[in-house]
Design a protein around this motif. Structure first.
Motif, PDB file in Angstrom:
ATOM      1  N   ALA A 213      52.744  49.564  33.492  1.00  0.00           N
ATOM      2  CA  ALA A 213      52.615  48.796  34.725  1.00  0.00           C
ATOM      3  C   ALA A 213      51.184  48.308  34.916  1.00  0.00           C
ATOM      4  O   ALA A 213      50.945  47.177  35.349  1.00  0.00           O
ATOM      5  CB  ALA A 213      53.056  49.655  35.914  1.00  0.00           C
ATOM      6  N   HIS A 214      50.220  49.162  34.594  1.00  0.00           N
ATOM      7  CA  HIS A 214      48.806  48.811  34.696  1.00  0.00           C
ATOM      8  C   HIS A 214      48.498  47.595  33.825  1.00  0.00           C
ATOM      9  O   HIS A 214      47.840  46.643  34.252  1.00  0.00           O
ATOM     10  CB  HIS A 214      47.972  50.009  34.244  1.00  0.00           C
ATOM     11  N   GLY A 215      48.994  47.623  32.579  1.00  0.00           N
ATOM     12  CA  GLY A 215      48.751  46.500  31.686  1.00  0.00           C
ATOM     13  C   GLY A 215      49.430  45.230  32.136  1.00  0.00           C
ATOM     14  O   GLY A 215      48.861  44.138  32.043  1.00  0.00           O
ATOM     15  N   ARG A 216      50.641  45.354  32.656  1.00  0.00           N
ATOM     16  CA  ARG A 216      51.352  44.160  33.126  1.00  0.00           C
ATOM     17  C   ARG A 216      50.651  43.534  34.328  1.00  0.00           C
ATOM     18  O   ARG A 216      50.680  42.318  34.510  1.00  0.00           O
ATOM     19  CB  ARG A 216      52.797  44.519  33.484  1.00  0.00           C
ATOM     20  N   ARG A 217      50.037  44.365  35.165  1.00  0.00           N
ATOM     21  CA  ARG A 217      49.291  43.840  36.309  1.00  0.00           C
ATOM     22  C   ARG A 217      48.009  43.159  35.867  1.00  0.00           C
ATOM     23  O   ARG A 217      47.436  42.366  36.610  1.00  0.00           O
ATOM     24  CB  ARG A 217      48.918  44.969  37.282  1.00  0.00           C
ATOM     25  N   GLY A 218      47.511  43.517  34.683  1.00  0.00           N
ATOM     26  CA  GLY A 218      46.226  42.997  34.239  1.00  0.00           C
ATOM     27  C   GLY A 218      45.067  43.614  34.994  1.00  0.00           C
ATOM     28  O   GLY A 218      44.003  43.005  35.114  1.00  0.00           O
ATOM     29  N   SER A 219      45.262  44.826  35.497  1.00  0.00           N
ATOM     30  CA  SER A 219      44.231  45.489  36.287  1.00  0.00           C
ATOM     31  C   SER A 219      43.142  46.045  35.382  1.00  0.00           C
ATOM     32  O   SER A 219      43.412  46.521  34.277  1.00  0.00           O
ATOM     33  CB  SER A 219      44.830  46.649  37.097  1.00  0.00           C
ATOM     34  N   GLY A 220      41.903  46.008  35.862  1.00  0.00           N
ATOM     35  CA  GLY A 220      40.841  46.694  35.169  1.00  0.00           C
ATOM     36  C   GLY A 220      40.907  48.174  35.471  1.00  0.00           C
ATOM     37  O   GLY A 220      41.590  48.616  36.407  1.00  0.00           O
ATOM     38  N   VAL A 221      40.194  48.966  34.666  1.00  0.00           N
ATOM     39  CA  VAL A 221      40.232  50.414  34.871  1.00  0.00           C
ATOM     40  C   VAL A 221      39.580  50.814  36.189  1.00  0.00           C
ATOM     41  O   VAL A 221      39.856  51.878  36.744  1.00  0.00           O
ATOM     42  CB  VAL A 221      39.563  51.145  33.687  1.00  0.00           C
ATOM     43  N   ASP A 222      38.717  49.959  36.740  1.00  0.00           N
ATOM     44  CA  ASP A 222      38.058  50.256  38.003  1.00  0.00           C
ATOM     45  C   ASP A 222      38.795  49.667  39.205  1.00  0.00           C
ATOM     46  O   ASP A 222      38.241  49.604  40.307  1.00  0.00           O
ATOM     47  CB  ASP A 222      36.625  49.721  37.987  1.00  0.00           C
ATOM     48  N   TYR A 223      40.031  49.274  38.998  1.00  0.00           N
ATOM     49  CA  TYR A 223      40.788  48.604  40.053  1.00  0.00           C
ATOM     50  C   TYR A 223      40.862  49.431  41.327  1.00  0.00           C
ATOM     51  O   TYR A 223      40.639  48.929  42.426  1.00  0.00           O
ATOM     52  CB  TYR A 223      42.194  48.301  39.541  1.00  0.00           C
ATOM     53  N   TRP A 224      41.166  50.735  41.175  1.00  0.00           N
ATOM     54  CA  TRP A 224      41.355  51.569  42.366  1.00  0.00           C
ATOM     55  C   TRP A 224      40.023  51.864  43.043  1.00  0.00           C
ATOM     56  O   TRP A 224      39.951  51.991  44.264  1.00  0.00           O
ATOM     57  CB  TRP A 224      42.099  52.843  41.991  1.00  0.00           C
ATOM     58  N   ASP A 225      38.956  51.915  42.282  1.00  0.00           N
ATOM     59  CA  ASP A 225      37.633  52.061  42.869  1.00  0.00           C
ATOM     60  C   ASP A 225      37.287  50.822  43.683  1.00  0.00           C
ATOM     61  O   ASP A 225      36.701  50.902  44.766  1.00  0.00           O
ATOM     62  CB  ASP A 225      36.596  52.277  41.759  1.00  0.00           C
ATOM     63  N   GLU A 226      37.675  49.664  43.172  1.00  0.00           N
ATOM     64  CA  GLU A 226      37.419  48.426  43.906  1.00  0.00           C
ATOM     65  C   GLU A 226      38.205  48.384  45.207  1.00  0.00           C
ATOM     66  O   GLU A 226      37.721  47.855  46.218  1.00  0.00           O
ATOM     67  CB  GLU A 226      37.788  47.233  43.021  1.00  0.00           C
ATOM     68  N   LEU A 227      39.431  48.960  45.208  1.00  0.00           N
ATOM     69  CA  LEU A 227      40.186  49.042  46.454  1.00  0.00           C
ATOM     70  C   LEU A 227      39.457  49.896  47.492  1.00  0.00           C
ATOM     71  O   LEU A 227      39.436  49.581  48.677  1.00  0.00           O
ATOM     72  CB  LEU A 227      41.573  49.625  46.193  1.00  0.00           C
ATOM     73  N   VAL A 228      38.871  51.016  47.012  1.00  0.00           N
ATOM     74  CA  VAL A 228      38.106  51.877  47.907  1.00  0.00           C
ATOM     75  C   VAL A 228      36.949  51.094  48.523  1.00  0.00           C
ATOM     76  O   VAL A 228      36.709  51.138  49.739  1.00  0.00           O
ATOM     77  CB  VAL A 228      37.581  53.120  47.161  1.00  0.00           C
ATOM     78  N   GLU A 229      36.213  50.358  47.698  1.00  0.00           N
ATOM     79  CA  GLU A 229      35.065  49.594  48.187  1.00  0.00           C
ATOM     80  C   GLU A 229      35.497  48.527  49.185  1.00  0.00           C
ATOM     81  O   GLU A 229      34.833  48.310  50.206  1.00  0.00           O
ATOM     82  CB  GLU A 229      34.334  48.967  47.006  1.00  0.00           C
TER      83      GLU A 229
END
Length: 238
Positions: A213-229
């Motif tokens: 799912a992560h790959g299909r979204r094209g999310s970077g590994v820091d995606y969830w950290d960016e949500l926090v910010e």
């Protein structure tokens, strides 16, 4: 998901949860926001939890994996740090690579048979062929409640060059655990995180399906950290 209003959780390659003070937030329930790089949790502050962790994947240089999997219908890559990528190894991918469905071990993994996935001659030849372009690691892990195992092997130059290694006790140095040791072999470098598993971001998803799912979204590994910010910025504006 954060375990409470004053804690964040990171999953290490031991399948354990480590908790640190963090901002209050409730991101999507299937993920754990990142702990800041400058303040990684020390290894002796591990809190065994009830969350599961399962992974069957190939880790290698992102350029190598993009090139070797070009045109494959079932190859979904997830980006890691340090220009690495993770390729979830699914039954569909194995069949596409080898022409036959995969076999799985009927007994639990152990040092003499470390992987759940049975490596056919065709699959071994595929990984050996890819490794002419650079090192790649096959890694497996399965944990529940902090109990489980992990295993890894590395291919380079057309042959298996390291491993396989297996561990279910984890009484040695963290750097000698199979996945961490394999990541050294493929060129990962230590940084501010507690180990290479965390440094590259393999804790971001807790299952092979999660990485798909992560790959299909094209999310970077820091995606969830960016949500926090982003959440913190919204709080400041309010």
């Amino acid at each position: 998901m954060r375990p409470g209003p004053d804690e964040s959780t990171i999953y290490t390659d031991h399948g354990e949860a480590q908790r640190m003070p963090g901002p209050t937030m409730t991101p999507p329930t299937s993920k754990a926001p990142m702990v800041p790089r400058e303040n990684p949790p020390p290894s002796h502050e591990i809190v065994r939890g009830n969350m599961s962790y399962q992974l069957s994947a190939i880790v290698a240089d992102a350029g190598l994996l993009h090139e070797e999997t070009r045109g494959l219908d079932h190859a979904i890559l997830g980006d890691l740090r340090q220009d690495f990528a993770l390729l979830p190894v699914t039954p569909q991918l194995v069949e596409e690579l080898t022409g036959v469905p995969p076999d799985y071990a009927v007994v639990g993994p152990a040092p003499e048979h470390p992987f759940t996935l049975v490596f056919s001659a065709a699959l071994t030849e595929t990984l050996a062929g890819w490794s002419h372009s650079g090192p790649l690691a096959y890694v497996e892990a399965e944990f529940a409640g902090g109990v489980g195992h992990q295993a890894a092997a590395v291919w380079l130059g057309g042959r298996r060059s390291w491993g396989p290694r297996f561990d279910s006790v984890f009484d040695g140095p963290r750097g000698q655990w199979p996945i961490n040791a394999a990541l050294v072999e493929v060129g990962a470098e230590s940084g501010a995180w507690v180990d290479l598993f965390a440094e590259l971001g393999l804790y971001v998803e807790r299952s092979t399906a999660g990485w798909l799912a992560h790959g299909r979204r094209g999310s970077g590994v820091d995606y969830w950290d960016e949500l926090v910010e982003e959440w913190e910025r919204q709080q400041e504006r309010e």
